[in-house]
Motif scaffolding. Structure first.
Motif, PDB file in Angstrom:
ATOM      1  N   ALA A 546       0.838  -1.197   0.000  1.00  0.00           N
ATOM      2  CA  ALA A 546       0.000   0.000   0.000  1.00  0.00           C
ATOM      3  C   ALA A 546       0.875   1.249   0.000  1.00  0.00           C
ATOM      4  O   ALA A 546       1.936   1.296   0.622  1.00  0.00           O
ATOM      5  CB  ALA A 546      -0.915  -0.004   1.218  1.00  0.00           C
ATOM      6  N   GLY A 547       0.399   2.263  -0.727  1.00  0.00           N
ATOM      7  CA  GLY A 547       1.119   3.530  -0.760  1.00  0.00           C
ATOM      8  C   GLY A 547       2.123   3.639  -1.879  1.00  0.00           C
ATOM      9  O   GLY A 547       2.708   4.710  -2.060  1.00  0.00           O
ATOM     10  N   ALA A 548       2.347   2.566  -2.611  1.00  0.00           N
ATOM     11  CA  ALA A 548       3.295   2.644  -3.723  1.00  0.00           C
ATOM     12  C   ALA A 548       2.770   3.615  -4.777  1.00  0.00           C
ATOM     13  O   ALA A 548       1.582   3.588  -5.136  1.00  0.00           O
ATOM     14  CB  ALA A 548       3.495   1.260  -4.333  1.00  0.00           C
ATOM     15  N   ARG A 549       3.634   4.504  -5.258  1.00  0.00           N
ATOM     16  CA  ARG A 549       3.242   5.493  -6.278  1.00  0.00           C
ATOM     17  C   ARG A 549       3.452   4.858  -7.650  1.00  0.00           C
ATOM     18  O   ARG A 549       4.516   4.922  -8.248  1.00  0.00           O
ATOM     19  CB  ARG A 549       4.059   6.762  -6.101  1.00  0.00           C
ATOM     20  CG  ARG A 549       3.653   7.532  -4.836  1.00  0.00           C
ATOM     21  CD  ARG A 549       4.722   8.472  -4.369  1.00  0.00           C
ATOM     22  NE  ARG A 549       5.234   9.320  -5.440  1.00  0.00           N
ATOM     23  CZ  ARG A 549       6.378   9.993  -5.352  1.00  0.00           C
ATOM     24  NH1 ARG A 549       7.109   9.890  -4.249  1.00  0.00           N
ATOM     25  NH2 ARG A 549       6.790  10.748  -6.334  1.00  0.00           N
ATOM     26  N   VAL A 550       2.398   4.205  -8.096  1.00  0.00           N
ATOM     27  CA  VAL A 550       2.465   3.380  -9.298  1.00  0.00           C
ATOM     28  C   VAL A 550       1.781   4.094 -10.451  1.00  0.00           C
ATOM     29  O   VAL A 550       0.681   4.627 -10.294  1.00  0.00           O
ATOM     30  CB  VAL A 550       1.798   2.008  -9.053  1.00  0.00           C
ATOM     31  CG1 VAL A 550       1.781   1.184 -10.327  1.00  0.00           C
ATOM     32  CG2 VAL A 550       2.502   1.263  -7.932  1.00  0.00           C
ATOM     33  N   ALA A 551       2.429   4.078 -11.603  1.00  0.00           N
ATOM     34  CA  ALA A 551       1.824   4.547 -12.845  1.00  0.00           C
ATOM     35  C   ALA A 551       1.808   3.382 -13.823  1.00  0.00           C
ATOM     36  O   ALA A 551       2.812   2.686 -13.978  1.00  0.00           O
ATOM     37  CB  ALA A 551       2.608   5.723 -13.413  1.00  0.00           C
ATOM     38  N   ALA A 552       0.664   3.155 -14.454  1.00  0.00           N
ATOM     39  CA  ALA A 552       0.523   2.022 -15.367  1.00  0.00           C
ATOM     40  C   ALA A 552       0.246   2.521 -16.769  1.00  0.00           C
ATOM     41  O   ALA A 552      -0.335   3.592 -16.969  1.00  0.00           O
ATOM     42  CB  ALA A 552      -0.602   1.102 -14.897  1.00  0.00           C
ATOM     43  N   ALA A 553       0.667   1.744 -17.750  1.00  0.00           N
ATOM     44  CA  ALA A 553       0.507   2.109 -19.158  1.00  0.00           C
ATOM     45  C   ALA A 553      -0.439   1.143 -19.852  1.00  0.00           C
ATOM     46  O   ALA A 553      -0.780   0.080 -19.326  1.00  0.00           O
ATOM     47  CB  ALA A 553       1.866   2.102 -19.846  1.00  0.00           C
ATOM     48  N   PRO A 572       0.819  -7.513 -21.973  1.00  0.00           N
ATOM     49  CA  PRO A 572       2.242  -7.850 -22.154  1.00  0.00           C
ATOM     50  C   PRO A 572       2.795  -7.295 -23.457  1.00  0.00           C
ATOM     51  O   PRO A 572       2.098  -7.202 -24.471  1.00  0.00           O
ATOM     52  CB  PRO A 572       2.231  -9.380 -22.170  1.00  0.00           C
ATOM     53  CG  PRO A 572       0.968  -9.764 -21.464  1.00  0.00           C
ATOM     54  CD  PRO A 572      -0.029  -8.708 -21.829  1.00  0.00           C
ATOM     55  N   GLY A 573       4.055  -6.919 -23.406  1.00  0.00           N
ATOM     56  CA  GLY A 573       4.730  -6.388 -24.580  1.00  0.00           C
ATOM     57  C   GLY A 573       6.081  -5.837 -24.191  1.00  0.00           C
ATOM     58  O   GLY A 573       6.553  -6.009 -23.063  1.00  0.00           O
ATOM     59  N   ALA A 574       6.712  -5.122 -25.117  1.00  0.00           N
ATOM     60  CA  ALA A 574       8.076  -4.634 -24.901  1.00  0.00           C
ATOM     61  C   ALA A 574       8.116  -3.258 -24.256  1.00  0.00           C
ATOM     62  O   ALA A 574       9.197  -2.705 -24.055  1.00  0.00           O
ATOM     63  CB  ALA A 574       8.824  -4.600 -26.235  1.00  0.00           C
ATOM     64  N   GLY A 575       6.966  -2.708 -23.925  1.00  0.00           N
ATOM     65  CA  GLY A 575       6.927  -1.391 -23.311  1.00  0.00           C
ATOM     66  C   GLY A 575       6.995  -1.456 -21.799  1.00  0.00           C
ATOM     67  O   GLY A 575       6.943  -2.524 -21.186  1.00  0.00           O
ATOM     68  N   ASN A 673      11.561   2.122 -32.641  1.00  0.00           N
ATOM     69  CA  ASN A 673      11.507   1.552 -31.299  1.00  0.00           C
ATOM     70  C   ASN A 673      10.369   0.555 -31.183  1.00  0.00           C
ATOM     71  O   ASN A 673       9.328   0.695 -31.825  1.00  0.00           O
ATOM     72  CB  ASN A 673      11.329   2.650 -30.249  1.00  0.00           C
ATOM     73  CG  ASN A 673      12.542   3.544 -30.135  1.00  0.00           C
ATOM     74  OD1 ASN A 673      13.675   3.086 -30.310  1.00  0.00           O
ATOM     75  ND2 ASN A 673      12.331   4.815 -29.864  1.00  0.00           N
ATOM     76  N   ASP A 674      10.592  -0.450 -30.354  1.00  0.00           N
ATOM     77  CA  ASP A 674       9.551  -1.392 -29.966  1.00  0.00           C
ATOM     78  C   ASP A 674       9.458  -1.309 -28.446  1.00  0.00           C
ATOM     79  O   ASP A 674      10.271  -1.892 -27.732  1.00  0.00           O
ATOM     80  CB  ASP A 674       9.922  -2.809 -30.413  1.00  0.00           C
ATOM     81  CG  ASP A 674       8.846  -3.837 -30.062  1.00  0.00           C
ATOM     82  OD1 ASP A 674       7.786  -3.439 -29.547  1.00  0.00           O
ATOM     83  OD2 ASP A 674       9.075  -5.032 -30.297  1.00  0.00           O
ATOM     84  N   GLY A 675       8.494  -0.525 -27.949  1.00  0.00           N
ATOM     85  CA  GLY A 675       8.421  -0.283 -26.523  1.00  0.00           C
ATOM     86  C   GLY A 675       9.656   0.476 -26.066  1.00  0.00           C
ATOM     87  O   GLY A 675      10.021   1.508 -26.631  1.00  0.00           O
ATOM     88  N   ILE A 676      10.354  -0.053 -25.083  1.00  0.00           N
ATOM     89  CA  ILE A 676      11.573   0.605 -24.579  1.00  0.00           C
ATOM     90  C   ILE A 676      12.797   0.236 -25.405  1.00  0.00           C
ATOM     91  O   ILE A 676      13.881   0.770 -25.184  1.00  0.00           O
ATOM     92  CB  ILE A 676      11.820   0.259 -23.101  1.00  0.00           C
ATOM     93  CG1 ILE A 676      12.156  -1.226 -22.937  1.00  0.00           C
ATOM     94  CG2 ILE A 676      10.641   0.669 -22.228  1.00  0.00           C
ATOM     95  CD1 ILE A 676      12.640  -1.590 -21.538  1.00  0.00           C
TER      96      ILE A 676
END
Length: 835
Positions: A546-553, A572-575, A673-676
């Motif tokens: 709890a409390g984790a500052r998470v950003a999702a794509a 799932p993917g390369a990003g 680029n493919d994701g990252i």
């Protein structure tokens, strides 16, 4: 009676109740709340374990150590004397790229002293050079010195002149005098290459599959061999013996190592075997059934009584299987890879494979075979030359699908093995009582405190497993309980995976994930990238404290669930699937690859930095460059992270076919680029290599297959039987192959035994099984100036041999079959990438 409308409504109500009942979650429970005891000090007398630079190796009763820290390495078998010396360096580097840490190899006595007193340590038998090249590739080495090796070689590797003259595998004075001389020779080969000298030889295996007891045998013999090894200067940290089939050894002097195979090619059955226990978690024993020892044990072995004071180490988990004449088992990549969650979840703390690299047997000085056969009293009939073993790397260095399936587990062990090694095995509340229980869920946990890993296997070779419907796992830990996933999921037949529990990712706690951890990439101040692999058919969930500052794509959802931050809907993917920001700490990026992408992932050192590499091509480091090979496809594509500062250079050479190959520059295109990942592409000139095939001899009637030998089963036909073989002439003009790294001659035939000749010299042979027979032409370029000959002994319809049902030919009423359906030449392209 209900009227029709009421009947329909009642049926709908009943169906709804049944649907609700069916959807009720099946919670699979495991109690891991007991304290993890500190590992006992191992009752082992190790050799010199400190290197000149101060590095140390060690062991306790649970795991190996390196510089005092837990160490869980991966070991793969590669026989130097079965491979041309010109290939060693590249093949060892391929093994390193596949995630192997330790290369193991037998010293086959009869390969070195076929004639009494005339030792040969040159060319393909140059043990010292092999060890030096392994060191250069960054591999440690375990030398399996025998004197009896088995290894499917004649008399287990003991020379004929010894077998014909004296008792073997016991403390007979005459025999031991010759063993002492052999060990002295090996000691000279390894001088200066041992760990204590600053070298990479860290282990010696004595004998093999030794369960003999009685006067001058048993533990006394292994103890005597160790003394001779030390006298010869082979002072190393680890001394091992194989621990299966009732092995006998002096407790404390050596460490047992174990194994397991997905089938028994040494067996005598001509049918599918019952489900193998290799796919079932072991909670009470380390011995995985019959592993093919050629002598019978009469009591439980020392390894069984020693299991509380020695670590659980593996040396022979089958990365493939050999073909025996009477039993020609073909295994899939999943048949092999599914063993890993089982072995690791059963407590294995050294993942060792036999074989990881295939090879070919040398012929004797007289031109005859040196393979194990019933003609020389062996239990098995093996091919005279081929030792393919369906290995992850074939005899010609070709990468097989099984390597791609295994590599993500090797990366996992590199990243997390030090955490896994101290963890103890936890048994579920309900587990299969027998290997043939194909319904009960197969899973285990290894944990230490509140951290652990969940291991699941729902794959059994040749048998459908019941899907685990609407399933959740409940794991009770000392300070908490974890239920995962948040919603029930179906675990399909054939699924297998590892999920983390309270995984520390650079200071952020991943409460659980329904994806398999693969690797970590530390980029210094730029942060840490954690790579996971999605489990096929299971939605990806990532649960944080709890409390984790998470950003999702990518449309993933973030919610609070049971006091944790839950990320669902991850695609799932390369990003970058998720990023976690931490005050005063480096950012954490999580990438969740598809299962297919995870099989293309490796970690390479390029331009002075560890990088992630995604490619379908074979790739390995060669100094400061990246070598890539593509089989049958002239298009190269690779993706790399972090990005390179500039587009690298690409060159290719025709090393296989010209005396003085010149590097040619190849256009390498940045493909966005493919994701990252930063991606590149290159296309080499396509080569359409043709082989002409002409039948030159028709088959005659093959004699009936004889039942006999010590196995009382089908034995390989006598040499005179090959007069019945059909023959085809194969022409491959050498000019077609210029510019290629290699070319694989692939022979698609149906028959009993195939043989490939240059004139009257046999190059290779093959038992028909449906598995592709390939032969690399690079090492035999000179023979292409004359036609090759493929000879096929007919397979009789009544032959009492096991063939996979997929490969069993339709005889259509005929009594035998011998045909070559096609001969292809598959080009192997090469690209060298230099930053």
């Amino acid at each position: 009676m209900f009227p029709p409308l009421h009947r329909r409504a009642c049926a709908a109500l009943i169906a709804g109740v049944l649907a609700t009942s069916t959807a009720t979650a099946d919670t699979l429970s495991i109690d891991a709340s007991a304290a993890t005891p500190a590992p006992l000090a191992a009752a082992l007398r190790l050799g010199s374990a400190r290197a000149p630079n101060g590095d140390t190796l060690g062991a306790n009763a649970r795991y190996l150590t390196r510089n005092g820290a837990p160490w869980l390495p991966v070991m793969g078998e590669f026989h130097y004397s079965r491979t041309p010396a010109s290939m060693w360096e590249a093949e060892l580097r391929k093994m390193k790229a596949a995630g192997i840490d330790i290369v193991a190899s037998y010293v086959m006595w009869n390969h070195h002293e076929e004639v009494q007193g005339k030792f040969d340590w040159s060319g393909n038998r140059d043990l010292r050079r092999f060890v030096q090249l392994a060191t250069r590739a960054g591999l440690n080495v375990v030398v399996r010195v025998g004197p009896w090796a088995h290894a499917e070689v004649r008399y287990g590797g003991i020379p004929d002149w010894v077998v014909n003259t004296m008792p073997t595998r016991a403390n007979d004075p005459q025999y031991m005098a010759f063993v002492e001389r052999l060990y002295g020779q090996i000691g000279q080969q390894l001088k200066g290459q041992l760990w204590k000298d600053g070298g990479h030889v860290i282990g010696i295996q004595l004998e093999n599959e030794y369960n003999l007891d009685g006067p001058d045998k048993g533990a006394a013999h292994i103890a005597a061999l160790k003394k001779l090894a030390l006298k010869a200067g082979m002072d190393v940290p680890y001394y091992t013996v194989t621990g299966w089939d009732g092995t006998i050894y002096p407790a404390g002097e050596v460490t047992p190592v174990f194994g397991g195979y997905p089938d028994e090619p040494w067996g005598v059955s001509t049918r599918e075997l019952p489900p193998k226990e290799t796919y079932a978690f072991r909670f009470d024993t380390r011995v995985s059934g019959d592993l093919g020892a050629q002598t019978a044990a009469h009591a439980p072995g020392t390894a069984e009584t020693d299991k509380e004071v020695t670590p659980f180490l593996g040396a022979e988990y089958g990365a493939g299987l050999p073909f025996m004449y009477r039993r020609r088992t073909v295994v899939s990549a999943d048949d092999i890879a599914a063993m890993l969650p089982v072995q690791l979840g059963s407590g294995v703390n050294l993942m060792g494979y036999y074989m990881f690299h295939g090879g070919r047997n040398p012929l004797s000085l007289g031109g005859t075979g040196m393979e194990e056969s019933t003609l020389s009293g062996g239990y098995n009939d093996t091919t005279m030359i081929s030792y393919d073993f369906q290995a992850p790397l074939g005899p010609d260095g070709q990468q097989r699908k099984v390597l791609e399936k295994l590599r993500p587990y090797h990366l996992f062990l590199h990243a997390y093995g030090a955490r896994l090694a101290p963890m103890t095995v936890r048994k579920p509340a309900l587990s299969p009582a027998r290997p043939d229980d194909l319904t009960t869920a197969r899973f285990a946990v290894r944990s230490e405190g509140d951290r652990g890993f969940l291991f699941v296997n729902n794959h059994v070779r040749q048998y459908p497993m019941a899907a685990q419907k609407t399933t959740q796992f409940s794991v009770r830990l000392p300070g908490q309980s974890i239920t995962l996933p948040s919603q029930p999921v179906d675990i399909a037949d054939g699924a297998y995976f590892i999920w983390p529990l309270n995984l520390d990712l650079d200071g952020s706690n991943l409460h659980y994930a329904t994806a398999q951890p693969v690797t970590l990439l530390d980029q210094g101040k730029a942060g840490v990238v954690a790579v996971f692999a999605a489990s096929a058919g299971v939605p990806v969930e990532l649960s944080f404290d709890a409390g984790a500052r998470v950003a999702a794509a990518g449309g993933a959802q973030i919610s609070n669930a049971d006091g944790h931050t839950l990320v669902t809907g991850v695609q799932p993917g390369a990003g970058a699937a998720v990023t976690v920001q931490r005050d005063g700490k480096r950012p954490l990026t999580i990438v969740v690859l598809t299962p297919e992408q995870s099989q293309q992932l490796s970690v390479v050192e390029l331009a002075g930095q560890r990088r992630l590499l995604l490619t379908a091509q074979q790739a390995y480091a060669d100094g400061k460059a990246l070598q890539m090979r593509a089989t049958g496809d002239n298009t190269f594509r690779f993706a790399i992270y972090p990005a390179l500062a500039a587009t690298p250079k690409a060159t290719t050479t025709g090393a296989a076919w010209t005396a003085a190959p010149r590097a040619a520059t190849v256009a390498l295109r940045a493909a966005g680029n493919d994701g990252i990942f930063q991606t590149f592409e290159a296309v080499l000139p396509a080569r359409d290599v043709k082989a002409s095939v002409t039948q030159t001899r028709n088959a005659q009637d093959a004699p009936p297959v004889v039942i006999g030998g010590t196995a009382r089963a089908a034995v390989q036909p006598l040499p005179e039987s090959f007069k019945a073989a059909a023959a085809w002439q194969v022409n491959v003009p050498r000019e077609q192959l210029k510019g290629l790294d290699d070319a694989l001659l692939q022979i698609d035939f149906v028959g009993d035994i195939g043989r490939l000749y240059a004139g009257t010299r046999m190059l290779d042979d093959w038992y028909y099984s449906g598995y592709p027979w390939q032969y690399g032409l690079r090492q035999q370029a000179a023979v292409l100036d004359q036609p090759l000959t493929v000879s096929v002994l007919p397979l009789r319809a009544d032959a009492p041999v096991y063939l996979p049902k997929e490969a069993r030919p339709d005889f259509g009423g005929a009594t035998q079959m011998a045909t070559v359906r096609a001969v292809r030449v598959i080009p192997v392209y090469q690209l060298r990438i230099t930053p």
